[in-house]
Write a protein that holds these residues in place. Structure first.
Motif, PDB file in Angstrom:
ATOM      1  N   ALA A  41       0.833  -1.200   0.000  1.00 23.55           N
ATOM      2  CA  ALA A  41       0.000   0.000   0.000  1.00 23.55           C
ATOM      3  C   ALA A  41       0.871   1.256   0.000  1.00 23.55           C
ATOM      4  N   GLN A  42       1.963   1.224   0.760  1.00 27.05           N
ATOM      5  CA  GLN A  42       2.857   2.380   0.780  1.00 27.05           C
ATOM      6  C   GLN A  42       3.591   2.539  -0.547  1.00 27.05           C
ATOM      7  N   ALA A  43       3.938   1.420  -1.179  1.00 24.31           N
ATOM      8  CA  ALA A  43       4.602   1.499  -2.483  1.00 24.31           C
ATOM      9  C   ALA A  43       3.668   2.098  -3.533  1.00 24.31           C
ATOM     10  N   SER A  44       2.380   1.790  -3.431  1.00 21.52           N
ATOM     11  CA  SER A  44       1.421   2.322  -4.402  1.00 21.52           C
ATOM     12  C   SER A  44       1.228   3.822  -4.259  1.00 21.52           C
ATOM     13  N   SER A  45       1.439   4.346  -3.041  1.00 23.98           N
ATOM     14  CA  SER A  45       1.244   5.777  -2.806  1.00 23.98           C
ATOM     15  C   SER A  45       2.562   6.538  -2.746  1.00 23.98           C
ATOM     16  N   ALA A  46       3.662   5.922  -3.134  1.00 22.90           N
ATOM     17  CA  ALA A  46       4.978   6.555  -3.030  1.00 22.90           C
ATOM     18  C   ALA A  46       5.345   7.363  -4.267  1.00 22.90           C
ATOM     19  N   ARG A  47       4.419   7.489  -5.209  1.00 22.95           N
ATOM     20  CA  ARG A  47       4.632   8.264  -6.443  1.00 22.95           C
ATOM     21  C   ARG A  47       5.833   7.725  -7.213  1.00 22.95           C
ATOM     22  N   LEU A  48       5.957   6.416  -7.235  1.00 15.54           N
ATOM     23  CA  LEU A  48       7.020   5.786  -8.014  1.00 15.54           C
ATOM     24  C   LEU A  48       6.577   5.636  -9.464  1.00 15.54           C
TER      25      LEU A  48
ATOM     26  N   PHE B  85       9.630   3.624   4.361  1.00 16.00           N
ATOM     27  CA  PHE B  85       8.312   3.097   4.696  1.00 16.00           C
ATOM     28  C   PHE B  85       8.215   2.827   6.197  1.00 16.00           C
ATOM     29  N   GLU B  86       6.985   2.744   6.658  1.00 10.63           N
ATOM     30  CA  GLU B  86       6.713   2.318   8.030  1.00 10.63           C
ATOM     31  C   GLU B  86       6.488   0.807   8.059  1.00 10.63           C
ATOM     32  N   PRO B  87       6.883   0.111   9.113  1.00 11.15           N
ATOM     33  CA  PRO B  87       7.607   0.591  10.296  1.00 11.15           C
ATOM     34  C   PRO B  87       9.066   0.897   9.984  1.00 11.15           C
ATOM     35  N   THR B  88       9.625   1.852  10.684  1.00  8.21           N
ATOM     36  CA  THR B  88      11.000   2.259  10.443  1.00  8.21           C
ATOM     37  C   THR B  88      11.946   1.089  10.666  1.00  8.21           C
ATOM     38  N   GLY B  89      12.869   0.926   9.721  1.00  7.55           N
ATOM     39  CA  GLY B  89      13.812  -0.185   9.794  1.00  7.55           C
ATOM     40  C   GLY B  89      13.429  -1.360   8.932  1.00  7.55           C
ATOM     41  N   VAL B  90      12.233  -1.300   8.332  1.00  5.94           N
ATOM     42  CA  VAL B  90      11.780  -2.426   7.520  1.00  5.94           C
ATOM     43  C   VAL B  90      12.605  -2.510   6.236  1.00  5.94           C
ATOM     44  N   MET B  91      12.729  -3.708   5.719  1.00  2.06           N
ATOM     45  CA  MET B  91      13.447  -4.018   4.478  1.00  2.06           C
ATOM     46  C   MET B  91      14.946  -3.749   4.600  1.00  2.06           C
TER      47      MET B  91
END
Length: 502
Positions: free
Chosen positions: A151-158, A207-213
């Motif tokens: 969901a965050q990737a879809s709204s990240a304007r990539l 992205f949230e949570p901080t530290g992910v990936m």
């Protein structure tokens, strides 16, 4: 004066029958949802059975046969059989819910819904709405980590290409929130540079949570410290020597970090307040493996082979012998109506499943034909493509293509993608030639700005517009600014200051 009178009026209207409603619904079901729907029909309809043909061509009866027989007999005895109806041929090449007069599906729509046919509009994963709007049961399960990241990737304007890279990276993330796998493998599979994958990963680290990936525990903790504005050279040395902390070698930490005992104690306390497993706070079901509906393979003779995944296609048969036995034993009108209803619905379902498979193959083949450059050369060669382009090419309605591409996945040499991934925006050509993909234009803008340092000059958005117009790309300045911001590139004023400072 108020009175009553009887009038006869003749008019034309379109009414979508329950069978056509369900045919539309079948198009948008994923293979998992379709399998659940078929299982429910096998339990409900005694005349349906799975095609269990083995290598010798012998067909074994399904385990549901005896149970179905018992259910049919109970229905006869208790008088609870359903109403009868005629079979509806759902085998047209175009099945959609917004048909207009003259369209191919119109002959499947009667003046009135046929009486006696069960309303199947609520069967399956959706509710009573044909398009899944309204009537849906709320999803009460917890959001998974992968859904949260997607969901965050879809709204990240990539850009479409960067979004595909982000989804590939999210797929490599484990339950704890750590990225497992090599970035070089992603770059090679998607046909792009390693630097681009690293740039997309840097965006994902926001992205949230901080530290992910993160790719390691030190990197995960570093990302959290940076967000808290608590990362400094001494803390960096501590993260590089976590093995000393594990051994409680505080003297060694003081030496490598160049701080005193009090500072070490404060730094350790800050680490204890961090989360070493950022994904642990997400519940719900684990991410399910995506099973592709279509396989695309390189053809040794040139081009691409497009094949349906046979493992995801339900194979159903109508047991005509059992139908004859049950129909011959039906004595009352209610029993005969029940048998006729089951036969009609079974016949319709088999035809609809076959039509669904042929429609998916037809749409997928056209998408592969349109995007063959992406399959051959990589993500930067995505062509601008719309639903209407595909619909016109295969002579189907645009809404049919939209339904077919929802929740359907294709396996290609460059990975597994949702069919909707291949639809990208187009930018018109200034000279009236072929349109340019928005992703290709973004890539060209980034290349122009990357070359500023070598030229010693900074390009304004207006100058970039002029260069692109000279190259045949009809683009507005505000569009250049939007693409530049999406690429995380500062304005020309900020870049000029950075160039002078450098």
């Amino acid at each position: 004066m108020i009175g009553q009178r009887l009038e006869v009026r003749q008019g034309q209207g379109l009414v979508i029958t329950p069978q056509l409603q369900q045919a539309i619904k079948l198009l948008q079901l994923s293979n998992q949802e379709l399998d659940a729907f078929v299982e429910a029909e096998l339990e409900r309809n005694p005349l349906l059975q799975r095609d269990e043909t083995d290598a010798n061509g012998e067909t074994e009866a399904t385990p549901q046969r005896e149970e179905a027989s018992d259910r049919a007999e109970m229905s006869f005895e208790d008088g609870r059989a359903g109403d009868g109806g005629d079979a509806v041929d759902a085998g047209s090449d175009d099945i959609h819910g917004d048909a207009a007069p003259g369209e191919r599906a119109s002959d499947r729509m009667a003046e009135d819904s046929q009486p006696g046919l069960n309303d199947w509009s609520r069967v399956g994963s959706g509710g009573g709405s044909m398009d899944g709007e309204g009537g849906e049961l709320p999803d009460s399960r917890a959001v998974t980590l992968w859904e949260h990241l997607q969901a965050q990737a879809s709204s990240a304007r990539l850009s479409p290409a960067d979004h595909a890279i982000a989804l590939a990276l999210i797929d490599m993330t484990d339950e704890g929130g750590y990225l497992r796998g090599e970035l070089a493998e992603v770059a090679d599979r998607l046909g792009c540079g390693l630097e681009r994958v690293e740039a997309v990963l840097a965006v994902c680290h926001g992205f949230e949570p901080t530290g992910v990936m993160a790719r390691s525990v030190p990197e995960c903790l570093k990302l959290q410290l940076i967000e808290r504005n608590r990362f400094d050279p001494a803390m960096g040395c501590l993260l590089d020597n976590l093995d000393l902390l594990a051994r409680r070698d505080l003297a060694g930490l003081r030496k490598v970090c160049g701080v005193d005992a009090e500072d070490v104690a404060d730094m350790v306390a800050e680490l204890k307040a961090l989360t070493p497993r950022p994904g642990a706070g997400f519940g719900g079901e684990p991410a399910q493996t995506v099973i592709p509906d279509v396989h695309v393979r390189a053809d040794p003779a040139g081009g691409w082979k497009v094949e349906l995944n046979a493992d995801t296609l339900p194979r159903l048969l109508i047991d005509k012998r059992y139908h004859g036995v049950v129909a011959g034993g039906a004595r009352s009108d209610t029993e005969k109506t029940f048998v006729a209803d089951c036969a009609a619905q079974a016949n319709w379902l088999v035809k609809s499943l076959d039509q669904r498979a042929r429609t998916i193959l037809k749409v997928s083949s056209e998408i592969v034909r349109q995007q063959d450059a992406f399959l051959a050369f990589g993500v930067e060669f995505l062509r601008p493509l719309t639903l209407k382009t595909v619909a016109d090419a295969i002579e189907m309605h645009e809404s049919t293509v939209s339904r077919v591409t929802s929740n359907k996945y294709v396996s290609t040499p460059r990975g597994v993608f949702e069919l909707k991934f291949f639809f990208t925006a187009a930018i018109q050509s200034a000279d009236g030639g072929a349109a340019h993909s928005a992703e290709a234009v973004r890539h060209r803008i980034k290349g122009l700005i990357d070359g500023e340092a070598a030229q010693g000059d900074v390009l304004s958005d207006d100058r970039i517009v002029e260069i692109l117009n000279e190259a045949g790309v009809d683009i507005a300045r505000r569009t250049v600014a939007k693409y530049r911001e999406a690429l995380r590139i500062p304005s020309s004023v900020q870049r000029r200051r950075l160039l002078k400072a450098g």
